[in-house]
Scaffold this motif. Structure first.
Motif, PDB file in Angstrom:
ATOM      1  N   TRP B  41       0.818  -1.219   0.000  1.00 56.19           N
ATOM      2  CA  TRP B  41       0.000   0.000   0.000  1.00 56.19           C
ATOM      3  C   TRP B  41       0.854   1.271   0.000  1.00 56.19           C
ATOM      4  O   TRP B  41       0.370   2.371   0.210  1.00 56.19           O
ATOM      5  CB  TRP B  41      -0.975   0.008   1.181  1.00 56.19           C
ATOM      6  CG  TRP B  41      -0.301  -0.129   2.519  1.00 56.19           C
ATOM      7  CD1 TRP B  41       0.031   0.881   3.377  1.00 56.19           C
ATOM      8  CD2 TRP B  41       0.122  -1.333   3.147  1.00 56.19           C
ATOM      9  NE1 TRP B  41       0.653   0.367   4.493  1.00 56.19           N
ATOM     10  CE2 TRP B  41       0.719  -0.994   4.376  1.00 56.19           C
ATOM     11  CE3 TRP B  41       0.066  -2.699   2.797  1.00 56.19           C
ATOM     12  CZ2 TRP B  41       1.253  -1.949   5.249  1.00 56.19           C
ATOM     13  CZ3 TRP B  41       0.603  -3.646   3.664  1.00 56.19           C
ATOM     14  CH2 TRP B  41       1.178  -3.264   4.860  1.00 56.19           C
ATOM     15  N   ALA B 222       0.696  -2.940   8.702  1.00 53.69           N
ATOM     16  CA  ALA B 222      -0.572  -3.108   7.990  1.00 53.69           C
ATOM     17  C   ALA B 222      -1.033  -1.697   7.638  1.00 53.69           C
ATOM     18  O   ALA B 222      -0.521  -0.731   8.217  1.00 53.69           O
ATOM     19  CB  ALA B 222      -1.584  -3.809   8.894  1.00 53.69           C
ATOM     20  N   PRO B 223      -1.960  -1.553   6.698  1.00 51.19           N
ATOM     21  CA  PRO B 223      -2.395  -0.189   6.386  1.00 51.19           C
ATOM     22  C   PRO B 223      -2.874   0.519   7.656  1.00 51.19           C
ATOM     23  O   PRO B 223      -3.720   0.003   8.374  1.00 51.19           O
ATOM     24  CB  PRO B 223      -3.562  -0.414   5.404  1.00 51.19           C
ATOM     25  CG  PRO B 223      -3.272  -1.736   4.774  1.00 51.19           C
ATOM     26  CD  PRO B 223      -2.616  -2.559   5.853  1.00 51.19           C
ATOM     27  N   TYR B 225      -1.153   0.979  10.393  1.00 50.16           N
ATOM     28  CA  TYR B 225      -0.531   0.512  11.635  1.00 50.16           C
ATOM     29  C   TYR B 225       0.922   0.083  11.450  1.00 50.16           C
ATOM     30  O   TYR B 225       1.279  -0.475  10.419  1.00 50.16           O
ATOM     31  CB  TYR B 225      -1.263  -0.716  12.196  1.00 50.16           C
ATOM     32  CG  TYR B 225      -2.616  -0.408  12.771  1.00 50.16           C
ATOM     33  CD1 TYR B 225      -2.741   0.148  14.041  1.00 50.16           C
ATOM     34  CD2 TYR B 225      -3.769  -0.656  12.032  1.00 50.16           C
ATOM     35  CE1 TYR B 225      -3.986   0.442  14.562  1.00 50.16           C
ATOM     36  CE2 TYR B 225      -5.024  -0.363  12.545  1.00 50.16           C
ATOM     37  CZ  TYR B 225      -5.128   0.183  13.811  1.00 50.16           C
ATOM     38  OH  TYR B 225      -6.355   0.481  14.331  1.00 50.16           O
TER      39      TYR B 225
END
Lengths: 302, 396
Positions: B41, B222-223, B225
């Motif tokens: 991402w 993660a996106p 985080y």
């Protein structure tokens, strides 16, 4: 809009409503006829990320029980009372071997009798039978961490699923392994973290379901609730996390532990997404300062 | 008019604040031209296992005053000495000297084939420029003296409150990093109890062979985080990105972390820290190495930048106007080690140390008092320095 199309849409709508009324369960019907497909993470896997919590009484007794008075009711009234609940064990009862059932009962009786010097006694290897929850051990333990009455958070990283549990500031890391068959060998490949509390876990995707294989040896027996239910340090565990709606995660755990049970058995429950707090985050439930007097009070200088 | 003045005042404050941040940034690691890989991402990818152990003392030893780096010749000499000691240790021949001149176990006990990279820096502190922990405020000195008074006469294990958070298995902001938040007492009096430090002890500290524990970190992303899990205290930090900190009344042992990207640098600001960081009224027995304030006004800013494929610069700025006369910043190099097998360190779950410690205290109260007095002597040396500094600045 052309009248024909309008009528067709109306008819379709009426049909859906009729189907829902017919079945009496509303949206569940839609869920059944079109299986829910979870949104995807940027790398294309089902996205289970978010804050989850079980809403049941499994932490008191996974087999279910009627309401009862809690410990020290004379001091604490209904504060510690045990709520009534259906069990979460498939088939209702856990298939204990007779000697293990006796130990379960002993565990229940000993749940609040912590001996700080266990393991240092004459026999040296006595197991402390008191309840890890009372001592603020991380997440209350494997499996149980999922249904303690506090939230958890799933964060999906590359090849890793990180689950944080609010109680006792605990976490586990599930290592995703890209291969078929069972994953017991993958755990032994010696590439996974060694965690003697939460176990060693390898997982993979089965459609939208996250399947997790976990084995020990754990540091000690794994306590499953306040009622004394437990599995041995060598128990094997297969868990399945399946998203069934944007707000529900079906959790299932199959426990295989020939030392304790006459056959493998299963527990399961929905986990609910926490949606009432737009700025939800796991606040810290650091309970160690609350248990030190309980655990070491007898060793303090008087 | 009033309103315009207020705006002007606000803007000035903002500019001054920005200016300060800039200056602090300039003292950081050299700019890197390395372009890190990206996550799916688009964030810079920091994921993997990192060895957060750097063989650098927090404060600059007097011998290196005025010098930020070792010379090539000094580096070569350290390398040679380290190799020689490794050879001896591998053969089980070396003995190690610990604090207070104690002979420790044979070095084979902690021997590892892992080579620790020799660091060129003479101190982890890069700001202030003298590489030393800044002085204390008068109020901090007063607070500390009150705590010394409350602690006097106690043994080192009268209760769990005399023991360090590390031993109590409580994660605090400085956990896993504690030597870097210090009062600096242990390092300054290395050799300890007033004796001048032996070259061996200094060298040991410098090479950090004496650093016990395995400060391994696993970074996951993660996106939205970043998660940093630590092996040595079995703890974790969840860092939500681009989110405001919660209400100031939320207070936690580990504070609340918030992150954002500045180019390829992950900036993590920790606030909402509770006021129990130093353990309360009683001084924990080895607090000579800990952050000495309550935590109420503590703010920690960390900056993570990949310098190359295998190196992550970790720069931390500690600000606490109630404790230090100015902020300070230290820099550690983390080294990538994706082959490392993490072994969760069970503290609370496998905890037999605390009962043993307390039981030992009850078994021998005289020794418990002795131990506490030793720790107090180590702190006193540093405290006298701090006191003198406060007096000097109040006369100015």
């Amino acid at each position: 809009m052309r009248p024909q199309l309008k009528h067709a849409l109306l008819a379709f709508g009426a049909g859906v409503v009729a189907a829902m009324i017919w079945n009496g369960t509303g949206s569940l019907v839609v869920g059944q006829s079109l299986p829910y497909k979870a949104p995807r993470t940027p790398d294309g896997h089902p996205d289970l990320g978010g804050y989850w919590q079980a809403l049941n009484t499994a932490n008191w007794d996974i087999e279910g029980s009627n309401a009862q008075a809690g410990p020290y009711a004379n001091l604490l009234g209904a504060y510690t009372a045990q709520p009534p609940g259906f069990g979460v064990v498939e088939g209702g009862a856990i298939p204990y071997k007779p000697e293990a059932l006796a130990l379960k009962k002993k565990r229940f009786e000993s749940r609040l009798t912590h001996n700080p010097m266990f393991g240092s006694g004459p026999s040296g290897d006595e197991e402390d039978l008191s309840d890890p929850e009372a001592k603020c051990f991380g997440g209350g333990g494997l499996v149980r961490a999922t249904y303690m009455p506090y939230p958890s958070q799933i964060i999906q990283a590359r090849n890793k699923i990180f689950i944080a549990y609010q109680f006792g500031v605990a976490f586990r890391v599930i290592h995703l392994v890209d291969r078929g068959g069972d994953l017991w060998d993958a755990i032994d490949d010696d590439t996974l973290d060694n965690d003697r509390w939460m176990g060693r876990s390898a997982g993979r995707w089965d459609g939208d379901t996250l399947v997790v294989y976990t084995k020990g040896p754990y540091y000690r027996s794994v306590t499953l609730d306040r009622a004394g239910n437990f599995m041995s340090p060598n128990a094997r565990l297969i868990e399945r996390y399946t998203p069934t709606s944007p707000y529900h995660l079906k959790y299932e755990a199959t426990i295989d532990d020939p030392a304790t049970f006459s056959r493998p058995w299963k527990l399961g429950m929905p986990l609910y997404r926490i949606v009432d707090q737009p700025n939800m985050e796991l606040l810290e439930f650091e309970c160690i300062p609350f248990v030190e007097e309980f655990m070491y009070g007898t060793l303090k200088k008087k | 008019m009033k309103y315009r003045r207020l705006v002007l005042f606000g803007a000035t404050i903002a500019l001054v604040a920005l200016g300060w941040v800039r200056t602090a940034g300039q003292t950081g690691p050299q700019a890197t031209t390395y372009t890190p890989p990206r996550t799916a991402w688009g964030d810079p990818d920091l994921q993997g296992i990192w060895r957060a152990l750097t063989p650098v003392p927090l404060e600059r030893p007097q011998a290196f005053a005025g010098r930020e780096f070792l010379t090539d010749a000094e580096m070569a000499e350290r390398d040679r000495q380290a190799e020689e000691r490794r050879t001896q240790a591998r053969a089980g021949k070396a003995e190690r000297e610990g604090d207070g001149g104690l002979r420790l176990y044979n070095a084979i006990t902690w021997f590892s084939e892992d080579r620790i990279k020799i660091a060129r820096r003479t101190s982890a502190i890069i700001d202030p420029p003298d590489g030393r922990i800044p002085g204390w405020t008068p109020q901090q000195l007063k607070l500390w003296e009150a705590r010394e008074a409350a602690t006097r006469g106690r043994g080192d294990a009268d209760s769990w409150e005399d023991r360090a958070y590390e031993e109590r298995c409580i994660h605090v902001v400085s956990a896993g990093n504690r030597r870097n938040f210090g009062l600096g007492a242990a390092e300054r009096s290395q050799g300890n109890l007033g004796r001048p430090p032996s070259p061996e002890v200094l060298e040991d500290r410098f090479l950090s062979e004496s650093t016990s524990g395995r400060p391994m970190k696993r970074i996951m992303q993660a996106p939205g985080y970043v998660v940093i899990a630590s092996e040595d205290d079995n703890g974790y930090q969840i860092i939500p990105l681009d989110r405001p900190a919660p209400d100031p009344k939320v207070r936690q042992y580990q504070g609340v972390a918030r992150g954002h990207w500045e180019g390829n640098t992950l900036v993590v600001v920790t606030t909402n820290i509770n006021d129990k960081q130093n353990g309360g009224a009683i001084i924990q027995v080895d607090q000579g190495e800990f952050y000495p304030g309550t935590g109420e006004t503590l703010r920690v800013t960390e900056r993570y930048t990949r310098r190359d494929a295998d190196t992550l610069d970790h720069q931390t700025t500690v600000e606490d106007p109630a404790v230090y006369v100015r902020p300070y910043t230290f820099l550690h190099e983390w080294t990538r080690d994706d082959k490392y097998k993490v072994s969760a360190y069970l503290c609370r779950e496998g905890h037999d140390d605390m009962p043993s410690m307390l039981a030992a205290g009850r078994f021998d109260e005289v020794t418990a008092l002795d131990n506490a007095a030793d720790a107090e002597r180590v702190r006193r040396l540093r405290l006298e320095e701090l006191k003198a500094e406060v007096e000097r600045s109040s006369k100015r």
